[in-house]
Write an enzyme that holds these catalytic residues in place. Structure first.
Site, mmCIF file in Angstrom:
data_model
loop_
_atom_site.group_PDB
_atom_site.id
_atom_site.type_symbol
_atom_site.label_atom_id
_atom_site.label_comp_id
_atom_site.label_asym_id
_atom_site.label_seq_id
_atom_site.Cartn_x
_atom_site.Cartn_y
_atom_site.Cartn_z
ATOM 1 N N ARG A 1 -2.923 8.943 -6.959
ATOM 2 C CA ARG A 1 -2.138 8.910 -5.725
ATOM 3 C C ARG A 1 -0.684 8.661 -6.078
ATOM 4 O O ARG A 1 -0.351 7.657 -6.705
ATOM 5 C CB ARG A 1 -2.649 7.796 -4.811
ATOM 6 C CG ARG A 1 -1.782 7.624 -3.593
ATOM 7 C CD ARG A 1 -2.048 6.303 -2.886
ATOM 8 N NE ARG A 1 -0.860 5.942 -2.161
ATOM 9 C CZ ARG A 1 -0.397 4.715 -2.022
ATOM 10 N NH1 ARG A 1 -1.025 3.698 -2.557
ATOM 11 N NH2 ARG A 1 0.699 4.498 -1.359
ATOM 12 N N HIS B 1 6.660 6.892 0.925
ATOM 13 C CA HIS B 1 6.497 5.549 0.368
ATOM 14 C C HIS B 1 7.894 4.905 0.299
ATOM 15 O O HIS B 1 8.386 4.565 -0.768
ATOM 16 C CB HIS B 1 5.806 5.608 -0.989
ATOM 17 C CG HIS B 1 5.157 4.316 -1.406
ATOM 18 N ND1 HIS B 1 3.819 4.219 -1.769
ATOM 19 C CD2 HIS B 1 5.653 3.061 -1.524
ATOM 20 C CE1 HIS B 1 3.546 2.957 -2.091
ATOM 21 N NE2 HIS B 1 4.643 2.231 -1.955
ATOM 22 N N GLU C 1 1.843 2.029 4.246
ATOM 23 C CA GLU C 1 2.108 0.676 4.757
ATOM 24 C C GLU C 1 3.225 0.630 5.793
ATOM 25 O O GLU C 1 4.253 -0.038 5.587
ATOM 26 C CB GLU C 1 2.441 -0.275 3.606
ATOM 27 C CG GLU C 1 1.298 -0.449 2.633
ATOM 28 C CD GLU C 1 1.562 -1.522 1.593
ATOM 29 O OE1 GLU C 1 2.651 -2.137 1.606
ATOM 30 O OE2 GLU C 1 0.668 -1.760 0.763
ATOM 31 N N ASN D 1 -4.691 -0.609 1.731
ATOM 32 C CA ASN D 1 -4.058 -1.373 0.647
ATOM 33 C C ASN D 1 -4.347 -2.843 0.911
ATOM 34 O O ASN D 1 -4.173 -3.319 2.043
ATOM 35 C CB ASN D 1 -2.548 -1.171 0.642
ATOM 36 C CG ASN D 1 -2.150 0.240 0.219
ATOM 37 O OD1 ASN D 1 -2.999 1.070 -0.093
ATOM 38 N ND2 ASN D 1 -0.850 0.506 0.225
ATOM 39 N N TYR E 1 -4.303 -6.897 -1.055
ATOM 40 C CA TYR E 1 -4.087 -7.771 -2.214
ATOM 41 C C TYR E 1 -4.713 -9.143 -1.993
ATOM 42 O O TYR E 1 -5.534 -9.597 -2.772
ATOM 43 C CB TYR E 1 -2.589 -7.878 -2.516
ATOM 44 C CG TYR E 1 -2.039 -6.557 -3.027
ATOM 45 C CD1 TYR E 1 -2.049 -6.257 -4.381
ATOM 46 C CD2 TYR E 1 -1.582 -5.578 -2.146
ATOM 47 C CE1 TYR E 1 -1.597 -5.026 -4.850
ATOM 48 C CE2 TYR E 1 -1.132 -4.346 -2.609
ATOM 49 C CZ TYR E 1 -1.145 -4.074 -3.959
ATOM 50 O OH TYR E 1 -0.710 -2.858 -4.420
ATOM 51 N N GLU F 1 -4.752 0.976 -2.652
ATOM 52 C CA GLU F 1 -4.041 0.038 -3.534
ATOM 53 C C GLU F 1 -4.809 -1.271 -3.578
ATOM 54 O O GLU F 1 -5.196 -1.815 -2.546
ATOM 55 C CB GLU F 1 -2.636 -0.312 -3.007
ATOM 56 C CG GLU F 1 -1.572 0.687 -3.280
ATOM 57 C CD GLU F 1 -0.189 0.223 -2.796
ATOM 58 O OE1 GLU F 1 0.083 -1.005 -2.792
ATOM 59 O OE2 GLU F 1 0.604 1.094 -2.424
HETATM 60 C C1 FCB Z 1 2.461 -2.710 -1.783
HETATM 61 C C2 FCB Z 1 3.334 -1.473 -1.929
HETATM 62 C C3 FCB Z 1 3.484 -1.007 -3.340
HETATM 63 C C4 FCB Z 1 3.605 -2.161 -4.311
HETATM 64 C C5 FCB Z 1 2.509 -3.174 -4.102
HETATM 65 C C6 FCB Z 1 2.526 -4.329 -5.066
HETATM 66 O O1 FCB Z 1 2.817 -3.387 -0.618
HETATM 67 O O2 FCB Z 1 2.789 -0.391 -1.192
HETATM 68 O O3 FCB Z 1 4.576 -0.148 -3.382
HETATM 69 O O4 FCB Z 1 4.854 -2.716 -4.219
HETATM 70 O O5 FCB Z 1 2.564 -3.653 -2.795
#
Ligand code: FCB
Length: 434
Positions: free
Chosen positions: A74, A118, A163, A286, A288, A345
Site C-alpha cells: 500500500r 495521504h 485517516e 489503521n 496502533y 496500518e
Molecule cells: C498514522 C499515519 C502514518 C504514520 C503512522 C505512524 O497515523 O497514517 O502516516 O505516521 O501513523
C-alpha cells in the site's frame, strides 16, 4: 496460528514520508513542504526533501518487499507530483514515476494498493482554501479520474483518503499537522468536504476502473478517559465523535454522529449525505493503541490528549500497547459496518537512540501480540482479510521528523542505506507460514 490461505500480508508507506525528490520531475510543493519550512512545527527542523529517496531507490525497495514475501504494497500517490497545481495540467514525469513503481511491483508479484490521499495536499489548492473550500470535492474527483484512467488497467485496489479524522483534527483544531489552522468553522468544513471528496472519488473510481475494489482508510482506536471525572468523560465522548465516527458513519451509514451533527449541519447541503454514502468494498483500519483523553477547556473542542496509566505498557515512543483493544475494535467494526476489513496500518515506533533498532525485539513483541489479537478477533467472527505493517521503511514521521522509526527496514538517513531489522525476518517467517 493458522491463517486463511487467501489472507493478504502486506506493508504500507506514504508518498511524502518516503519519496523525497520534492522539487524533481515537475513536482510542486504540498502543504507538508510548507509546514516543514515553518519554524517549530517539525522536530529537529526535519523535512521530507530527501526522506528515504524512494523516488530513486524504489527498485531496491521492491526487492526488499520481495525478500519479505509480502503479497501487497500500500502506497500513496502524491497529488502534487501528478497534478502539480492540484488541478489543470497533469505532469507526465510524475505520472511516469508511478507507472514504473506499479510495473515493478507487478513484475515482483506484489499487488499494488493505491491510496489517493495521504496528507500531501498541493499547496496551490491550500492557497484557494484547501479542504475548507467546497470545490475541493470536484478537484479531488478530477484528480481521481486522472489516476483511475492512468493506472486502472493495472491497479484494482484503491483507498480514497487516509485517516481523515487525524489530518482534519491535527490540521484544523490542534496545529499538530498541516495546514496548522485552529478554527471551528474551518475544522467542520474540512470534515464535510473530505467526506464529499471521498464519495466523489468512489464514483470516479467505479466509472474509471473495471472491477475496482474501493474503500477508505480510517484510524479507529478506543478513547479512554484519563480519570473518572465527568469532565474527562465528556471530553472523551467529543473526541470519540471526531476521531472515530465523523467519517465512517456518514460514509457507510449516511449520517453524522449525534455529538457533532448540529455543528456540521450549517455546511451540509441538500443531497450531500447521498453523495457521501457510496457503496464501498472494504473497510481499511489503521490502529496502533488507545488514546487517553482529558478535559481541556482552553482547547478548541474541550479535549486534549491525557496520559496513559503509569503502569501501562508503552512503546519506545510512548504509545500505549493494548492488543485486546485492537481485538475488540475489529469485532465491533465488523458488526457495525459489515464490510471485509483490511488492517491497512499497524506497527510499533522505536527510536535509534535506544540502541535496539536493528535487533528490534520490542517491535517483534508488539507485532506478535497484535497479530495474535487479530487472530482472536477472526476466531470470534470478525471478517478480517488482510494486514499491512506500518511501515516497510523508517521514514519521515510527520511532526516527529526522523526521530521516530516504524520500519521493518532500518534507513540511515545520511546515506539512504537500508538494513532489514530482526522484525523483517520475523515478518518474512510469519508470511512464509513457518
Ligand atoms: C498514522 C499515519 C502514518 C504514520 C503512522 C505512524 O497515523 O497514517 O502516516 O505516521 O501513523
Amino acid at each position: 496460528m493458522n491463517w486463511p490461505a487467501d489472507f493478504i500480508w502486506g506493508v504500507s508507506t506514504s508518498s511524502y514520508q518516503i519519496e523525497g525528490a520534492v522539487a524533481l520531475g515537475g513536482r510542486k510543493p504540498s502543504i507538508w513542504d510548507t509546514r516543514c519550512r515553518t519554524a517549530g512545527k517539525v522536530a529537529n527542523g526535519d523535512t521530507g526533501d530527501i526522506a528515504c529517496d524512494h523516488y530513486h531507490r524504489y527498485p531496491e525497495d521492491i526487492r526488499l518487499m520481495k525478500e519479505l514475501g509480502v503479497e501487497a504494497y500500500r502506497f500513496s500517490v502524491a497529488w502534487p507530483r501528478v497534478l502539480p497545481l492540484g488541478k489543470g495540467a497533469a505532469n507526465e514525469a510524475g505520472l511516469a514515476f508511478y507507472d514504473r513503481l506499479i510495473d515493478g511491483l507487478l513484475e515482483a508479484g506484489i499487488e499494488p494498493w493505491l491510496c489517493l490521499y495521504h496528507w500531501d495536499l498541493p499547496q496551490a489548492l491550500e492557497d484557494l482554501g484547501g479542504w475548507t473550500n467546497r470545490d475541493i470535492a470536484g478537484w479531488f474527483a478530477d484528480y481521481t479520474t486522472l489516476v483511475a484512467h492512468r493506472y486502472g488497467d493495472r491497479v484494482k485496489r484503491f483507498a480514497t483518503i487516509n485517516e481523515p479524522s487525524v489530518f482534519t483534527l491535527f490540521g484544523y483544531a490542534m496545529d499538530w499537522g498541516a495546514p496548522g489552522i485552529i478554527d471551528r468553522s474551518a475544522h467542520l468544513r474540512a470534515i464535510h468536504h473530505v467526506n464529499l471528496a471521498h464519495g466523489a472519488a468512489v464514483d470516479a473510481l467505479r466509472a474509471g476502473v473495471t472491477n475496482a475494489f474501493v474503500g477508505a482508510i480510517h484510524n479507529r482506536q478506543r478513547i479512554v478517559p484519563q480519570s473518572d471525572s465527568e469532565a474527562d468523560k465528556a471530553a472523551t465522548r467529543t473526541l470519540d465523535a471526531f476521531w472515530n465516527n465523523a467519517f465512517p458513519e456518514p460514509q457507510l451509514l449516511g449520517s453524522y454522529p449525534a455529538a457533532i451533527a448540529e455543528a456540521v449541519a450549517p455546511y451540509v447541503e441538500a443531497g450531500d449525505m447521498a453523495r457521501i454514502c457510496r457503496p464501498c468494498d472494504f473497510f481499511g483500519l489503521n490502529h496502533y493503541g488507545p488514546i487517553f483523553a482529558k478535559a481541556d477547556p482552553a482547547s478548541l473542542w474541550g479535549f486534549a490528549w491525557g496520559s496513559a496509566p503509569d503502569d501501562a505498557p508503552k512503546s519506545d515512543i510512548g504509545w500505549p500497547i493494548y492488543p485486546d483493544m485492537f481485538r475488540d475494535e475489529l469485532i465491533d467494526l465488523s458488526r457495525r459496518y459489515r464490510l471485509p476489513i483490511y488492517v491497512t496500518e499497524n506497527g510499533c515506533g522505536g527510536r535509534a537512540d535506544k540502541g535496539n533498532e536493528l535487533d528490534d525485539q520490542h517491535r517483534i513483541k508488539y507485532l506478535g501480540a497484535y497479530t495474535a489479537a487479530m487472530h482472536q478477533a477472526m476466531a470470534a467472527g470478525a471478517d478480517v482479510r488482510g494486514y499491512f505493517v506500518w511501515s516497510l521503511l523508517d521514514n519521515f514521521e510527520w511532526g516527529s521528523g526522523y526521530g521516530n522509526r516504524f520500519g521493518l527496514v532500518f534507513v540511515d538517513f545520511t546515506t539512504g542505506k537500508r538494513t532489514p531489522k530482526a522484525s523483517a525476518r520475523w515478518y518474512a517467517d510469519l508470511i512464509a507460514g513457518r
